[in-house]
Scaffold this motif. Sequence first.
Motif, PDB file in Angstrom:
ATOM      1  N   GLY A   1       0.576  -1.183  -0.027  1.00  0.00           N
ATOM      2  CA  GLY A   1      -0.106  -0.112   0.171  1.00  0.00           C
ATOM      3  C   GLY A   1       1.025   1.309  -0.195  1.00  0.00           C
ATOM      4  O   GLY A   1       1.846   1.340  -0.259  1.00  0.00           O
ATOM      5  N   GLY A   2       0.114   2.289   0.326  1.00  0.00           N
ATOM      6  CA  GLY A   2       0.743   3.728   0.287  1.00  0.00           C
ATOM      7  C   GLY A   2       0.292   4.112  -0.911  1.00  0.00           C
ATOM      8  O   GLY A   2       1.029   4.138  -2.086  1.00  0.00           O
ATOM      9  N   HIS A   3      -1.042   4.947  -1.113  1.00  0.00           N
ATOM     10  CA  HIS A   3      -1.560   5.378  -2.401  1.00  0.00           C
ATOM     11  C   HIS A   3      -1.706   4.454  -3.382  1.00  0.00           C
ATOM     12  O   HIS A   3      -1.053   4.617  -4.392  1.00  0.00           O
ATOM     13  CB  HIS A   3      -0.659   6.572  -2.890  1.00  0.00           C
ATOM     14  N   GLY A   4      -1.936   3.352  -3.131  1.00  0.00           N
ATOM     15  CA  GLY A   4      -2.088   2.179  -4.305  1.00  0.00           C
ATOM     16  C   GLY A   4      -0.867   1.542  -4.569  1.00  0.00           C
ATOM     17  O   GLY A   4      -0.880   0.687  -5.299  1.00  0.00           O
ATOM     18  N   GLY A   5       0.165   1.754  -3.812  1.00  0.00           N
ATOM     19  CA  GLY A   5       1.484   1.073  -4.140  1.00  0.00           C
ATOM     20  C   GLY A   5       2.613   2.017  -4.272  1.00  0.00           C
ATOM     21  O   GLY A   5       3.719   1.751  -4.347  1.00  0.00           O
ATOM     22  N   MET A   6       2.403   3.246  -5.046  1.00  0.00           N
ATOM     23  CA  MET A   6       3.412   3.998  -5.291  1.00  0.00           C
ATOM     24  C   MET A   6       4.461   4.563  -4.247  1.00  0.00           C
ATOM     25  O   MET A   6       5.361   4.784  -4.476  1.00  0.00           O
ATOM     26  CB  MET A   6       2.863   5.296  -6.180  1.00  0.00           C
TER      27      MET A   6
END
Length: 477
Positions: free
Chosen positions: A396-401
């Motif tokens: 995760g983290g904003h969708g993985g970015m």
Amino acid sequence: MSNKRREFLKLTGLAGIGLAGTGLLGGCATAAVPAGTDQAQKQTGRSHTQQFNMSGYRAPKLDKVRVGYIGLGMRGPGAVMRMNRIEGVEIKGLCDLVPEKVQAVQKKLADSSTNHNPTTYAGSEDAWKKMCERDDIDLIYIATPWDTHTPMALYAMEQGKHVAVEVPAALTIEECWQLVETSERTKKHCMMLENCCYDFFEMLTLNMARQGYFGEIIHGEGAYIHQLLDLNFSKKGYENMWRLKENMTRNGNLYPTHGLGPICQIMNINRGDAMDYLVSVSTDDFQMYEEAKRLAAKDSFFTPYVQDTYRGNMNTTTIRTKKGKTMMIQHDVTTPRPYSRIHLVSGTKGIARKWPEKKIATGHNGWLKPEEFKAVEEQYTPEIIKKLGEMAKKIGGHGGMDFLMEWRLIDCLRNGLPLDQDVYDAASWTAVGLLSEWSVANRSNSIDVPDFTAGAWQKNAPVDISLQGAGTTNVRI
């Protein structure tokens, strides 16, 4: 113009920049602006002799990257826990002004069954300095309010630490120069944590650009269109309402780098081309002042925020590069528009656009059909996404970015590779927002963007997003 607005321009070093005869403002002279050629030359046309070129710099390899975190409010805790998943990282220090925030992150780490045992720093305005002064930390990660970014980054570099700092990297043009000069002198990386450069479609289009899919890229568009009205006015949002205060006293593109960063990488800004000058225009404010009045009528806490100095709803900034190309960057965090960073790449052979839906076109054939889009996506998906994309989505983290950005940072430090974002990117991407405020205040006259590379952009190599034979850093599942 309000007194606060004049104070801001003075702090940026841009107050009183003259138009006539400076050669800095694109010939769009207006007699209403006072002369001030010396200030203009000092800040935007400043002469800079590069001490050391940080673009492409390979710092000595680090077997383990020992990290200290400053700021455990909205962004910091997530960063700590994502880094906790990356092997080769030792979390050595946790710092925040509020002791409870430090304790909460410390507990999460303890519950994660890893071997980190960070020293904690809290309760003092200068506690972060003690952490920076330690000799067993390699990287300082800064996730604090905007006005502290540069002072903390400078101090950390002076103490021999690499720096990863949240956006924006600075609040004045002078601070941008300080970051550049300190990074060059200390040979310590200063990376602005522009996570949107690591979003999946942005990385796809960057790889497509590198492979010539779009031909000669002549125009790019980006934005930060994100409804934050409720969050900015929330007592439980940003500590001491700091972000609302930024919106009260500054009028321009306050947050340009999410849309700008990926476009700059694709268009080789600071690495083959450079931003030349910009113009910027803002609407009036149609919502923030009214929201402050509405809330103050119910709660006197908001009375000090009932001021007519809020920035405009929509800002549009247009940039021309040294090689005659253009970029358009927008900012709107109040109107109920659906979230968008636009991300449009336009070249002589093709075009791509991310919002409102992902589209790619080539030649004169219109948008690719779904099966054609899928084939292009499979062909041009970069190595890092193939290796870590699905894992990043899970972490995760904003969708993985966010995770991709942090993994890439650690992998580069461990393998002695150049960072994807250097101090010149941090300074120039940040400067766009600051200069937009000057342009808005002066009837959208043009103003030069400083060349923080001192001409080295003409020979600097483009960003290489391949794993470069590295990619050796593992992730804890």
